[in-house]
Design a protein around this motif. Structure first.
Motif, PDB file in Angstrom:
ATOM      1  N   SER A  16      37.099  -1.746  32.788  1.00 50.48           N
ATOM      2  CA  SER A  16      38.532  -1.543  33.012  1.00 50.48           C
ATOM      3  C   SER A  16      39.342  -2.007  31.814  1.00 50.48           C
ATOM      4  O   SER A  16      40.368  -1.400  31.466  1.00 50.48           O
ATOM      5  CB  SER A  16      38.980  -2.271  34.279  1.00 50.48           C
ATOM      6  N   LEU A  20      42.371   0.010  29.301  1.00 48.75           N
ATOM      7  CA  LEU A  20      43.753  -0.459  29.361  1.00 48.75           C
ATOM      8  C   LEU A  20      44.629  -0.114  28.161  1.00 48.75           C
ATOM      9  O   LEU A  20      45.817   0.167  28.329  1.00 48.75           O
ATOM     10  CB  LEU A  20      43.767  -1.985  29.525  1.00 48.75           C
ATOM     11  N   LEU A 101      43.430  -6.884  40.572  1.00 45.12           N
ATOM     12  CA  LEU A 101      44.638  -7.470  39.991  1.00 45.12           C
ATOM     13  C   LEU A 101      44.465  -7.850  38.526  1.00 45.12           C
ATOM     14  O   LEU A 101      45.427  -7.795  37.758  1.00 45.12           O
ATOM     15  CB  LEU A 101      45.057  -8.713  40.785  1.00 45.12           C
ATOM     16  N   VAL A 104      45.392  -5.090  36.033  1.00 46.38           N
ATOM     17  CA  VAL A 104      46.835  -4.838  36.111  1.00 46.38           C
ATOM     18  C   VAL A 104      47.604  -5.966  35.422  1.00 46.38           C
ATOM     19  O   VAL A 104      48.539  -5.730  34.651  1.00 46.38           O
ATOM     20  CB  VAL A 104      47.280  -4.693  37.574  1.00 46.38           C
ATOM     21  N   LEU A 108      50.047  -5.804  32.115  1.00 49.64           N
ATOM     22  CA  LEU A 108      51.407  -6.345  32.108  1.00 49.64           C
ATOM     23  C   LEU A 108      51.606  -7.328  30.964  1.00 49.64           C
ATOM     24  O   LEU A 108      52.647  -7.322  30.291  1.00 49.64           O
ATOM     25  CB  LEU A 108      51.694  -7.033  33.445  1.00 49.64           C
ATOM     26  N   LEU A 122      54.207  -1.035  37.352  1.00 49.98           N
ATOM     27  CA  LEU A 122      53.050  -1.886  37.585  1.00 49.98           C
ATOM     28  C   LEU A 122      53.359  -3.026  38.552  1.00 49.98           C
ATOM     29  O   LEU A 122      52.553  -3.334  39.435  1.00 49.98           O
ATOM     30  CB  LEU A 122      52.536  -2.464  36.260  1.00 49.98           C
ATOM     31  N   THR A 123      54.515  -3.668  38.391  1.00 49.48           N
ATOM     32  CA  THR A 123      54.796  -4.855  39.205  1.00 49.48           C
ATOM     33  C   THR A 123      54.990  -4.523  40.679  1.00 49.48           C
ATOM     34  O   THR A 123      54.482  -5.238  41.557  1.00 49.48           O
ATOM     35  CB  THR A 123      56.034  -5.595  38.689  1.00 49.48           C
ATOM     36  N   ALA A 126      51.740  -3.440  42.427  1.00 49.27           N
ATOM     37  CA  ALA A 126      50.884  -4.630  42.509  1.00 49.27           C
ATOM     38  C   ALA A 126      51.300  -5.511  43.679  1.00 49.27           C
ATOM     39  O   ALA A 126      50.452  -6.048  44.402  1.00 49.27           O
ATOM     40  CB  ALA A 126      50.939  -5.411  41.210  1.00 49.27           C
TER      41      ALA A 126
END
Length: 242
Positions: A16, A20, A101, A104, A108, A122-123, A126
């Motif tokens: 992952s 990104l 998480l 993500v 961020l 994103l926030t 999430a």
């Protein structure tokens, strides 16, 4: 805990993390501007998912350096965090939430470091996703945490950061306020001591880095410093200690 789940978590984190950089590059634009559609030289990114998922490499450039990259560092960090959290959390249903998480949160952090912004795209998912998935984990018999306490932790941390934002808007971004409830959910799942530890660790890390930048002349009292990465690092520290 057997070593296989830890290895699997590390592989997941590395994989992952490798995917990104392209998304972080596209999201790293000032507020109000459209997401980046190409590399820094203007070459367009592929349409569809391929334009969002993948390494920071542009086929039209001579090498990967025309996008906000970071090399293999995001993949290595993501893999290490996932493996560490798997080692301390154990093979419980909430582990799946943490493994989702981590990438993500890393995305961020990359965006905030570049443009002082924590994008809603994103926030907000999430926050909703963490609340729902932890609620699902709480229904399984092998979970080790409290969903009710997680919700209270999310609310408490959200209120704290909102108060700090209202007191000093110049020192606290509203994106930090939107990120706080998600971190409060994760920390509150394990207990109020985790919420306190993660919050204090964030401010301590921010203070240490800020003082180091001042001491080395790389910043002054008015230099803006993104706080989102410290919030995320503090929460990661608390989870690892828990």
């Amino acid at each position: 805990m057997h070593v296989y789940p830890i290895v699997a978590a590390a592989v997941w984190g590395m994989a992952s993390g490798l995917l990104l950089p392209r998304a972080a590059h596209r999201l790293a634009v000032p507020s109000g501007e459209p997401w980046a559609a190409g590399c820094r030289a203007g070459h367009p990114l592929p349409a569809g998912p391929r334009g969002w998922v993948g390494p920071a490499h542009c086929a039209g450039c001579d090498g990967p350096g025309r996008m906000s990259a970071g090399g293999l560092a995001p993949a290595v960090l993501c893999g290490a965090l996932c493996a560490g959290i798997a080692a301390v959390a154990g093979a419980h249903p909430e582990l799946a939430v943490w493994l989702l998480l981590v990438p993500v949160g890393l995305a961020l952090a990359l965006v905030d470091l570049r443009v002082f912004r924590l994008p809603d795209v994103l926030t907000l998912p999430a926050l909703g996703g963490t609340a729902v998935l932890l609620g699902g984990a709480a229904l399984l018999p092998s979970h080790e945490g409290s969903w009710t306490r997680a919700l209270l932790g999310g609310a408490a941390l959200g209120v704290l950061y909102m108060v700090l934002f209202l007191i000093n808007p110049a020192g606290m971004g509203f994106g930090d306020v939107k990120l706080a409830p998600t971190l409060g959910l994760a920390l509150g799942w394990y207990g109020w001591s985790a919420v306190v530890t993660g919050t204090l660790a964030a401010f301590l890390l921010g203070a240490v880095v800020g003082l180091a930048l001042l001491a080395t002349g790389r910043a002054n009292r008015k230099t803006p410093i993104p706080f989102g990465p410290f919030m995320l690092m503090g929460s990661a520290v608390a989870l690892l200690l828990t």
